[in-house]
Design an enzyme around this catalytic site. Structure first.
Site, PDB file in Angstrom:
ATOM      1  N   LYS A   1     -22.114  19.031  -8.482  1.00  0.00           N
ATOM      2  CA  LYS A   1     -21.865  18.098  -9.587  1.00  0.00           C
ATOM      3  C   LYS A   1     -22.477  16.736  -9.291  1.00  0.00           C
ATOM      4  CE  LYS A   1     -18.689  15.580  -7.203  1.00  0.00           C
ATOM      5  NZ  LYS A   1     -18.796  14.132  -6.896  1.00  0.00           N
TER       6      LYS A   1
ATOM      7  N   GLY B   1     -20.110  17.481  -4.206  1.00  0.00           N
ATOM      8  CA  GLY B   1     -19.004  18.412  -4.321  1.00  0.00           C
ATOM      9  C   GLY B   1     -19.286  19.813  -3.839  1.00  0.00           C
ATOM     10  N   GLY B   2     -20.156  19.975  -2.851  1.00  0.00           N
ATOM     11  CA  GLY B   2     -20.465  21.322  -2.365  1.00  0.00           C
ATOM     12  C   GLY B   2     -19.260  22.022  -1.763  1.00  0.00           C
TER      13      GLY B   2
ATOM     14  N   ALA C   1     -17.029  23.090  -4.508  1.00  0.00           N
ATOM     15  CA  ALA C   1     -17.576  24.273  -5.179  1.00  0.00           C
ATOM     16  C   ALA C   1     -17.282  25.536  -4.375  1.00  0.00           C
ATOM     17  CB  ALA C   1     -19.074  24.102  -5.391  1.00  0.00           C
TER      18      ALA C   1
ATOM     19  N   ASP D   1     -12.036  17.370  -6.562  1.00  0.00           N
ATOM     20  CA  ASP D   1     -13.223  17.874  -7.250  1.00  0.00           C
ATOM     21  C   ASP D   1     -13.177  19.378  -7.519  1.00  0.00           C
ATOM     22  OD1 ASP D   1     -14.353  15.372  -7.356  1.00  0.00           O
ATOM     23  OD2 ASP D   1     -15.662  15.667  -5.620  1.00  0.00           O
TER      24      ASP D   1
ATOM     25  N   PRO E   1     -26.349  20.040  -1.107  1.00  0.00           N
ATOM     26  CA  PRO E   1     -26.366  19.300   0.162  1.00  0.00           C
ATOM     27  C   PRO E   1     -24.964  19.090   0.728  1.00  0.00           C
ATOM     28  CG  PRO E   1     -27.834  18.274  -1.424  1.00  0.00           C
ATOM     29  CD  PRO E   1     -27.081  19.328  -2.172  1.00  0.00           C
ATOM     30  N   VAL E   2     -24.845  19.218   2.052  1.00  0.00           N
ATOM     31  CA  VAL E   2     -23.567  19.035   2.731  1.00  0.00           C
ATOM     32  C   VAL E   2     -23.269  17.549   2.858  1.00  0.00           C
ATOM     33  CG1 VAL E   2     -22.300  19.460   4.878  1.00  0.00           C
ATOM     34  CG2 VAL E   2     -23.864  21.205   3.979  1.00  0.00           C
ATOM     35  N   ALA E   3     -22.030  17.153   2.532  1.00  0.00           N
ATOM     36  CA  ALA E   3     -21.604  15.748   2.597  1.00  0.00           C
ATOM     37  C   ALA E   3     -22.568  14.849   1.836  1.00  0.00           C
ATOM     38  CB  ALA E   3     -21.472  15.287   4.056  1.00  0.00           C
ATOM     39  N   GLY E   4     -23.028  15.345   0.666  1.00  0.00           N
ATOM     40  CA  GLY E   4     -24.009  14.608  -0.120  1.00  0.00           C
ATOM     41  C   GLY E   4     -23.471  13.959  -1.367  1.00  0.00           C
ATOM     42  N   GLY E   5     -22.141  14.000  -1.569  1.00  0.00           N
ATOM     43  CA  GLY E   5     -21.567  13.420  -2.766  1.00  0.00           C
ATOM     44  C   GLY E   5     -21.715  14.286  -3.996  1.00  0.00           C
TER      45      GLY E   5
END
Length: 308
Positions: free
Chosen positions: A18, A110-111, A114, A146, A104-108
């Site tokens: 997201k 919401g991985g 998800a 999230d 992306p991990v820790a990318g803002g």
């Protein structure tokens, strides 16, 4: 709940990442949390998860992105989600989860949320738990703010801690260019930095309760990318740029490449640029890639978590 195990059964679920098109952050409360008003949009970067039966709870993770920082123990939201489903119905078997990450991990973006949403849906289906959509959303809200949006997808307004959702009316699709960073940012650290910056500068919240700018909702209803670009905003951007000053250069580079607007997504460090259409997005992404940035052209909104 009696065990009904088909060892060959495997459920495949896909959940989207997201963007926060708008993020108004209230003052920190006595409980350490912040009230927020956000507009989420699910975009075409996805997490794929497979759930199958096992003797215990196990997790493996692969990805198109760097997954070295993903925990494989009980800190992982997907494992916690799987346990939440089985415990809620008294099912005593084990679950194996396999995740392939595209967000992306820790990318803002919401991985992790998800992944949790995908695990809720997959395990509910795998063990025939029979939990309703509302029950899955309630479990998701306890895992993270999230997670309910990852279940819902599309475009939505989030209030409270971001988990109280109302679908946002929208027209058409929007083209985005994402610039990702291999080094993630900690969401708690970004919020903490915003709180400290607000103590030392006149950037305190202007309202008692956060609210979404009506201009964002009007732009979504009309499908007007230029109007949306003029209205997007993220209160966490100040803190993210404070922690990672190079993000300011990325924002400048995207605007110089012709983006209609740009902002840090969520707690960062992913930066999202809005384009006029797909061809415009491809051109911006190519320009940023030539400058050495990792860029992706994506679209939104897309559907929420679903079984494939």
């Amino acid at each position: 709940m009696s065990l009904s195990i088909d060892p060959a059964r495997r459920v495949h679920v896909r959940a989207p990442g997201k963007l926060n098109l708008f993020f108004d952050v209230g003052a920190v409360g006595d409980d350490g949390y912040h009230e927020v008003a956000s507009v989420y949009q699910a975009v075409s970067l996805f997490e794929d998860l497979w759930a199958s039966h096992d003797e215990g709870f196990h997790l493996t993770v692969t990805g198109d992105v760097d997954v070295s920082g993903v925990p494989l123990d009980e800190r992982n939201l997907a494992l916690r989600a799987a346990r939440a489903v089985t415990e809620s119905v008294g099912w005593e078997g084990g679950i194996r989860l396999q995740i392939h990450k595209g967000v992306p991990v820790a990318g803002g973006m919401g991985g992790g949320s998800a992944d949790a949403a995908a695990a809720l849906v997959a395990v509910n289906e795998l063990i025939d738990a029979g939990l309703s959509t509302a029950e899955l959303h309630a479990l998701g809200a306890r895992l993270g703010a999230d997670v309910p949006f990852a279940l819902l997808g599309g475009t939505a307004v989030g209030t409270g801690r971001g988990d109280e959702l109302a679908p946002a009316l929208g027209r058409g699709r929007f083209a985005w260019v994402l610039v990702t960073d291999g080094d993630g940012l900690s969401t708690p650290e970004v919020y903490g930095t915003l709180d400290r910056l607000r103590e030392t500068a006149d950037i305190r919240p202007g309202r008692l309760m956060p609210e979404v700018d009506p201009a964002v909702l009007r732009a979504l209803r009309s499908g007007d990318a230029a109007a949306l670009a003029a209205a997007i905003r993220n209160d966490l951007q100040l803190a993210a740029v404070h922690l990672r000053p190079a993000l300011a250069d990325v924002l400048d580079a995207g605007l110089a490449a012709g983006a209609l607007g740009g902002l840090v997504s969520g707690s960062g460090p992913t930066v999202a640029f809005l384009a006029a259409d797909d061809a415009h997005a491809d051109g911006i992404a190519a320009h940023l890639a030539e400058q050495g940035h990792t860029s992706h052209a994506v679209t939104g909104p897309v559907a929420g978590t679903r079984i494939l």
